[in-house]
Design an enzyme around this catalytic site. Structure first.
Site, mmCIF file in Angstrom:
data_model
loop_
_atom_site.group_PDB
_atom_site.id
_atom_site.type_symbol
_atom_site.label_atom_id
_atom_site.label_comp_id
_atom_site.label_asym_id
_atom_site.label_seq_id
_atom_site.Cartn_x
_atom_site.Cartn_y
_atom_site.Cartn_z
ATOM 1 N N LYS A 178 47.941 27.433 77.328
ATOM 2 C CA LYS A 178 46.677 26.695 77.309
ATOM 3 C C LYS A 178 45.577 27.709 77.051
ATOM 4 C CE LYS A 178 43.699 23.619 80.008
ATOM 5 N NZ LYS A 178 43.540 22.869 81.262
ATOM 6 N N ARG A 188 35.697 17.228 79.260
ATOM 7 C CA ARG A 188 34.913 17.582 80.459
ATOM 8 C C ARG A 188 33.761 16.602 80.664
ATOM 9 N NH1 ARG A 188 35.479 24.147 79.552
ATOM 10 N NH2 ARG A 188 37.746 24.126 79.821
ATOM 11 N N LYS A 200 36.594 29.821 81.883
ATOM 12 C CA LYS A 200 37.987 29.779 82.322
ATOM 13 C C LYS A 200 38.827 30.891 81.684
ATOM 14 C CE LYS A 200 37.840 24.895 83.642
ATOM 15 N NZ LYS A 200 38.587 23.624 83.741
ATOM 16 N N GLU A 216 54.467 33.762 78.512
ATOM 17 C CA GLU A 216 54.226 32.570 79.338
ATOM 18 C C GLU A 216 55.434 31.633 79.287
ATOM 19 O OE1 GLU A 216 51.825 32.036 81.354
ATOM 20 O OE2 GLU A 216 50.132 33.255 80.709
ATOM 21 N N LYS A 231 48.378 23.965 73.994
ATOM 22 C CA LYS A 231 47.108 23.233 74.002
ATOM 23 C C LYS A 231 45.953 24.167 73.711
ATOM 24 C CE LYS A 231 44.167 20.904 77.272
ATOM 25 N NZ LYS A 231 43.969 20.588 78.662
ATOM 26 N N SER A 257 40.660 16.619 73.165
ATOM 27 C CA SER A 257 39.501 15.752 72.957
ATOM 28 C C SER A 257 38.637 16.174 71.773
ATOM 29 C CB SER A 257 38.662 15.711 74.236
ATOM 30 O OG SER A 257 38.243 17.013 74.603
ATOM 31 N N TYR A 296 44.764 11.309 72.010
ATOM 32 C CA TYR A 296 43.871 10.160 72.191
ATOM 33 C C TYR A 296 44.003 9.191 71.016
ATOM 34 C CZ TYR A 296 42.244 13.450 75.620
ATOM 35 O OH TYR A 296 42.231 14.342 76.659
HETATM 36 N N1 LIG Z 1 44.213 19.035 81.569
HETATM 37 C C1 LIG Z 1 43.966 18.205 80.462
HETATM 38 C C2 LIG Z 1 42.848 18.677 79.656
HETATM 39 O O1 LIG Z 1 42.189 19.657 79.989
HETATM 40 C C3 LIG Z 1 42.569 17.947 78.357
HETATM 41 C C4 LIG Z 1 41.544 18.606 77.528
HETATM 42 C C5 LIG Z 1 41.123 17.813 76.323
HETATM 43 O O2 LIG Z 1 41.660 16.778 75.970
HETATM 44 O O3 LIG Z 1 40.172 18.276 75.693
HETATM 45 MG MG LIG Z 2 51.365 31.253 83.017
#
Ligand SMILES: NCC(=O)CCC(=O)O
Ligand SMILES: [Mg+2]
Length: 306
Positions: A178, A188, A200, A216, A231, A257, A296
């Site tokens: 991620k 968010r 983050k 990872e 992601k 998103s 989505y």
């Molecule tokens: N833990 C799930 C997400 O952070 C989704 C982020 C996104 O759809 O932008």
């Molecule tokens: Mg890790």
């Protein structure tokens, strides 16, 4: 006959947002066509999606500021609306595969995925909270838990916590790679969960790094992950391909998103054909090696196929 890659409605997990209350449905301002539903309306949404052939859902809660604290206490309160919503969905539609999210940010007054002390994230102390959260979600009926927090060692910790609580059949879809990405902003907004201070980058991955994703992945496999996730998806197709070639676990990619909203925005402006752009980007994620796509666009895709 010679088409190498084919999408199917069965490839998708559809992310859904749930809020407290009754008869509430609010569109997320930065995600046209995506809504936050109260549980009663969420049930209708799930039913509609099941009828379209979507079998899997990842459900996220949006909490008001008043429910948040430094320790994300609300995340493992058995009476909290999120856990009750999971229970309701799973008992109403036992055939639906329900995934839940494990991280502190929706419940954290700091807006971070872990416990913050003097501007630092406390990795090991956070694992304790995530363990309680996972067991509470499994208890509520989750089939898959999705640790999205990126703390070190959490997959092993959560596997042990779930097993000790008797939830040996609950799977873990690890957010293996991620990245600290600009593409999460609309999400968010949907959750009102942006960090209050800092970013983050100390726990999410550096977009410059590819091979770190292999480290990872090795750790997550050894710790007991059942799926590996990358992601975001579109800016990280090379990472999807690399993990696909280096693991025998199912590979999932989260079409996040921002990836959704930029296509929607360009379509609204008349700058590109949103439907074609959707299909092409989803196809590219599968072609790169993802077996499973969290998107989505899932419902829109399913409607189109129907
Ligand atoms: N833990 C799930 C997400 O952070 C989704 C982020 C996104 O759809 O932008
Ligand atoms: Mg890790």
């Amino acid at each position: 006959m010679v088409e190498e890659t084919r999408l199917s409605t069965k490839d998708f997990i559809f992310p859904l947002f749930v809020i407290d209350g009754i008869n509430q449905k609010e569109e997320v301002a930065s995600m046209p066509g995506i809504f936050r539903h109260s549980t009663d309306l969420l049930l209708k949404e799930v039913e509609e999606c099941l009828n379209l052939g979507i079998n899997a859902f990842d459900i996220f809660p949006a909490y008001p500021e008043s429910k948040k604290d430094k320790m994300a206490t609300e995340s493992h309160n058995p009476d909290t609306f999120y856990l009750q919503a999971i229970h309701k969905v799973k008992t109403t539609f036992p055939e639906a595969c329900i995934m839940t999210d494990v991280a502190m940010d929706p419940y954290s007054s700091d807006g971070h995925d872990g416990i913050v002390e003097d501007g630092k994230i406390l990795n090991d102390e956070t694992l304790e909270v995530l363990g309680k959260m996972s067991v509470a979600q499994a208890q509520a009926g989750a089939d898959i838990i999705g640790p999205s927090d990126m703390m070190d060692g959490r997959v092993g910790h959560l596997r042990k916590a779930l097993d000790n609580a008797g939830h040996t059949e609950v799977s873990i879809m690890s957010y293996t790679a991620k990245y600290a990405s600009a593409f999460y902003n609309p999400f968010r907004d949907a959750l009102d969960s942006a960090p209050k201070a800092g970013d983050k980058k100390t726990y999410q991955m550096d977009p410059a790094n590819l091979h770190e994703a292999l480290i990872e992945a090795e750790l997550d496999e050894a710790e007991g992950a059942d799926f590996l996730m990358i992601k975001p998806a579109l800016a990280y197709l090379d990472v999807i391909r690399l993990l696909k070639e280096n693991s025998n676990l199912p590979i999932a990619a989260y079409n996040v998103s921002g990836e959704y909203s930029m296509i929607k925005a360009a379509h609204e402006k008349g700058w590109l054909d949103g439907e074609r752009a959707m299909l092409e980007s989803l196809l590219s994620i599968k072609r790169a090696g993802a077996n499973i796509i969290l998107s989505y666009f899932a419902k829109e895709y399913a409607k189109l196929r129907k």
